[in-house]
Motif scaffolding. Structure first.
Motif, PDB file in Angstrom:
ATOM      1  N   SER A   7       0.871  -1.174   0.000  1.00  0.00           N
ATOM      2  CA  SER A   7       0.000   0.000   0.000  1.00  0.00           C
ATOM      3  C   SER A   7       0.905   1.219   0.000  1.00  0.00           C
ATOM      4  O   SER A   7       1.965   1.208   0.621  1.00  0.00           O
ATOM      5  CB  SER A   7      -0.924   0.005   1.215  1.00  0.00           C
ATOM      6  N   LEU A   8       0.474   2.221  -0.715  1.00  0.00           N
ATOM      7  CA  LEU A   8       1.318   3.393  -0.916  1.00  0.00           C
ATOM      8  C   LEU A   8       0.462   4.631  -0.705  1.00  0.00           C
ATOM      9  O   LEU A   8      -0.593   4.744  -1.330  1.00  0.00           O
ATOM     10  CB  LEU A   8       1.815   3.338  -2.367  1.00  0.00           C
ATOM     11  N   ARG A   9       0.871   5.514   0.188  1.00  0.00           N
ATOM     12  CA  ARG A   9       0.025   6.690   0.435  1.00  0.00           C
ATOM     13  C   ARG A   9       0.877   7.882   0.838  1.00  0.00           C
ATOM     14  O   ARG A   9       2.001   7.720   1.326  1.00  0.00           O
ATOM     15  CB  ARG A   9      -1.028   6.386   1.496  1.00  0.00           C
ATOM     16  N   ARG A  10       0.295   9.055   0.639  1.00  0.00           N
ATOM     17  CA  ARG A  10       0.928  10.280   1.140  1.00  0.00           C
ATOM     18  C   ARG A  10       0.509  10.459   2.589  1.00  0.00           C
ATOM     19  O   ARG A  10      -0.672  10.309   2.913  1.00  0.00           O
ATOM     20  CB  ARG A  10       0.470  11.477   0.306  1.00  0.00           C
ATOM     21  N   VAL A  11       1.469  10.767   3.455  1.00  0.00           N
ATOM     22  CA  VAL A  11       1.128  11.004   4.859  1.00  0.00           C
ATOM     23  C   VAL A  11       1.409  12.471   5.193  1.00  0.00           C
ATOM     24  O   VAL A  11       2.377  13.056   4.709  1.00  0.00           O
ATOM     25  CB  VAL A  11       1.882  10.064   5.821  1.00  0.00           C
ATOM     26  N   HIS A  12       0.557  13.036   6.029  1.00  0.00           N
ATOM     27  CA  HIS A  12       0.663  14.458   6.371  1.00  0.00           C
ATOM     28  C   HIS A  12       1.133  14.663   7.801  1.00  0.00           C
ATOM     29  O   HIS A  12       1.352  15.793   8.228  1.00  0.00           O
ATOM     30  CB  HIS A  12      -0.680  15.139   6.130  1.00  0.00           C
ATOM     31  N   ALA A  13       1.263  13.569   8.544  1.00  0.00           N
ATOM     32  CA  ALA A  13       1.769  13.634   9.919  1.00  0.00           C
ATOM     33  C   ALA A  13       2.356  12.266  10.245  1.00  0.00           C
ATOM     34  O   ALA A  13       1.897  11.247   9.722  1.00  0.00           O
ATOM     35  CB  ALA A  13       0.642  13.971  10.893  1.00  0.00           C
ATOM     36  N   GLU A  69       3.846   0.475   2.577  1.00  0.00           N
ATOM     37  CA  GLU A  69       3.812  -0.547   3.622  1.00  0.00           C
ATOM     38  C   GLU A  69       3.424  -1.887   3.016  1.00  0.00           C
ATOM     39  O   GLU A  69       2.670  -1.945   2.049  1.00  0.00           O
ATOM     40  CB  GLU A  69       2.797  -0.170   4.702  1.00  0.00           C
ATOM     41  N   ASP A  70       3.959  -2.933   3.628  1.00  0.00           N
ATOM     42  CA  ASP A  70       3.496  -4.282   3.320  1.00  0.00           C
ATOM     43  C   ASP A  70       3.081  -4.935   4.639  1.00  0.00           C
ATOM     44  O   ASP A  70       2.934  -4.245   5.650  1.00  0.00           O
ATOM     45  CB  ASP A  70       4.561  -5.085   2.561  1.00  0.00           C
ATOM     46  N   ALA A  71       2.898  -6.238   4.638  1.00  0.00           N
ATOM     47  CA  ALA A  71       2.400  -6.915   5.837  1.00  0.00           C
ATOM     48  C   ALA A  71       3.326  -6.725   7.032  1.00  0.00           C
ATOM     49  O   ALA A  71       2.889  -6.806   8.185  1.00  0.00           O
ATOM     50  CB  ALA A  71       2.211  -8.395   5.534  1.00  0.00           C
ATOM     51  N   GLN A  72       4.612  -6.466   6.779  1.00  0.00           N
ATOM     52  CA  GLN A  72       5.567  -6.294   7.881  1.00  0.00           C
ATOM     53  C   GLN A  72       5.730  -4.848   8.329  1.00  0.00           C
ATOM     54  O   GLN A  72       6.489  -4.562   9.247  1.00  0.00           O
ATOM     55  CB  GLN A  72       6.931  -6.847   7.474  1.00  0.00           C
ATOM     56  N   GLY A  73       5.075  -3.928   7.642  1.00  0.00           N
ATOM     57  CA  GLY A  73       5.177  -2.522   8.035  1.00  0.00           C
ATOM     58  C   GLY A  73       5.790  -1.661   6.941  1.00  0.00           C
ATOM     59  O   GLY A  73       5.758  -2.020   5.756  1.00  0.00           O
ATOM     60  N   VAL A  74       6.371  -0.528   7.345  1.00  0.00           N
ATOM     61  CA  VAL A  74       6.929   0.408   6.360  1.00  0.00           C
ATOM     62  C   VAL A  74       8.099  -0.252   5.629  1.00  0.00           C
ATOM     63  O   VAL A  74       9.009  -0.802   6.259  1.00  0.00           O
ATOM     64  CB  VAL A  74       7.402   1.709   7.053  1.00  0.00           C
TER      65      VAL A  74
END
Ligand code: COA
Length: 176
Positions: A7-13, A69-74
């Motif tokens: 999963s790929l996303r922009r994070v703001h915090a 992120e994948d199943a193991q995290g970032v």
């Protein structure tokens, strides 16, 4: 062919847990020999301090941060440095592209790059600039995805274990 779900996303915090995981990705990249601004060994304290500064810039809107992120995290990340001089409002620098070694060569680097380009467009940017170690994996990635190669600056930086390295400057025009 390997297939993997990210999963790929922009994070703001960023919270402390995300900062810790991002620090882990950066440490892994430096352990693996990547020249991304740090000398080896990169301690967790230095890596966390770096990501805390990034978090401040993200919260201020000076940087756009993408996290995979994948199943193991970032497992991957890239940034756009949006805050540029007033005569370059259309430009951003692409920086700190990092993919953890456990998920490399599965298309995540390319996905991060395309996502960063889309985010830049959403931010009203039409020109992106970056530099990458000459002859490294990242240089191939940028060329493969159509970035224009400007040229090489010899002796630009040090590799994490101290050898000098050249950098290749690239740009991508998003206006077309
Ligand atoms: C550069 C970097 C981001 C690339 O990340 P990546 O996720 O491995 O990138 P990709 O998977 O999109 O592409 C890498 C290679 O895997 C290949 N590949 C992609 N998907 C594949 C798949 N499903 N099966 C087999 N090979 C695949 C690509 O063709 C590419 O091949 P090449 O290197 O021979 O040209 C990563 O190596 C990295 O983080 N390096 C350390 C940090 C760094 O140097 N950052 C750059 C700062 S400028």
């Amino acid at each position: 062919m390997i297939t993997q779900t990210f999963s790929l996303r922009r994070v703001h915090a960023l919270d402390d847990a995300q900062i810790d995981q991002l620090a882990g990705v950066t440490i892994d990249c430096v352990d693996g020999g990547a020249s991304i601004g740090f000398m080896h060994p990169l301690t967790r304290d230095r890596a966390v301090a770096f990501w805390r500064r990034v978090a401040t810039g993200v919260a201020a809107g000076e940087r756009a941060l993408l996290v995979a992120e994948d199943a193991q995290g970032v497992c991957g990340t890239v940034q756009l440095l949006l805050d540029q001089p007033e005569n370059q409002p259309h430009r951003a620098d692409l920086a700190k592209m990092q993919v953890h070694r456990r998920v490399r060569r599965q298309g995540l680097g390319a996905a991060l790059l395309r996502a960063a380009e889309n985010t830049a467009r959403e931010c009203g940017k039409t020109l992106l600039v970056l530099d990458a170690v000459t002859g490294g994996d990242a240089e191939r990635l940028y060329q493969r995805l159509g970035w224009e190669r400007v040229g090489v600056i010899p002796g630009y930086a040090l590799m994490p274990r101290g050898e000098p390295c050249a950098t290749t400057v690239f740009y991508r025009n998003l206006g077309g």
